[in-house]
Design an enzyme around this catalytic site. Structure first.
Site: not given
Ligand code: 5GP
Ligand code: ZN
Length: 120
Positions: A9, A12, A35, A51, A92, A98, A103, A105, A107
């Site tokens: 991953c 990870c 990002d 994870h 997301n 999309g 994993h 996350h 934004h």
């Protein structure tokens, strides 16, 4: 979580320091990093070290760490100077969103006017 997933991953591996990133927050539960392809002047990804593929995999035991992500986002927004003008925190989950990296996350996005959340 099995070591196999941690090795395969991307996030990870970033959390484990195996892939370089620009880390802006790190503690026993979370890692936050820039990002690689930002959509705004400030674009940070906040991830749990554990994870989980996405919010579909969240269970009750994950409530504290998911709550902490919102808190750390608010601290980072202040630290990065975007708190007063406003910012967005979004995760997301799955195909229709999309989501590209499986994993979990969030934004943290800001530093410019972000416009509408979604096309209608
Ligand atoms: P998603 O579409 O899954 O919600 O968002 C994945 C995000 O991860 C994208 O914004 C993408 O630019 C970012 N990303 C993909 N690969 C890497 C990487 O290797 N390093 C960093 N820092 N960000 C990445
Ligand atoms: Zn992972």
């Amino acid at each position: 979580m099995g070591n196999d997933i941690r090795k395969e991953c991307l996030f990870c591996r970033i959390a484990d320091g195996e892939i370089p990133s620009t880390i802006v927050w790190e503690d026993e539960d979370l890692v936050a990093f820039k990002d690689i392809n930002p959509v705004a002047p400030t674009h940070i990804l906040i991830i749990p070290r554990k994870h989980l593929a996405g919010l579909n995999d969240m269970t009750e035991e994950d409530i504290p760490v998911i709550g902490k992500i919102s808190y750390v986002a608010s601290l980072l927004a202040k630290q990065l100077g975007i708190a007063d003008d406003g910012w967005r925190l979004v995760s997301n989950c799955g195909k229709n969103s999309g989501q590209e990296v499986p994993h979990l996350h969030y934004h943290l996005i800001g530093g410019k006017f972000l416009g509408p959340f979604s096309d209608r």
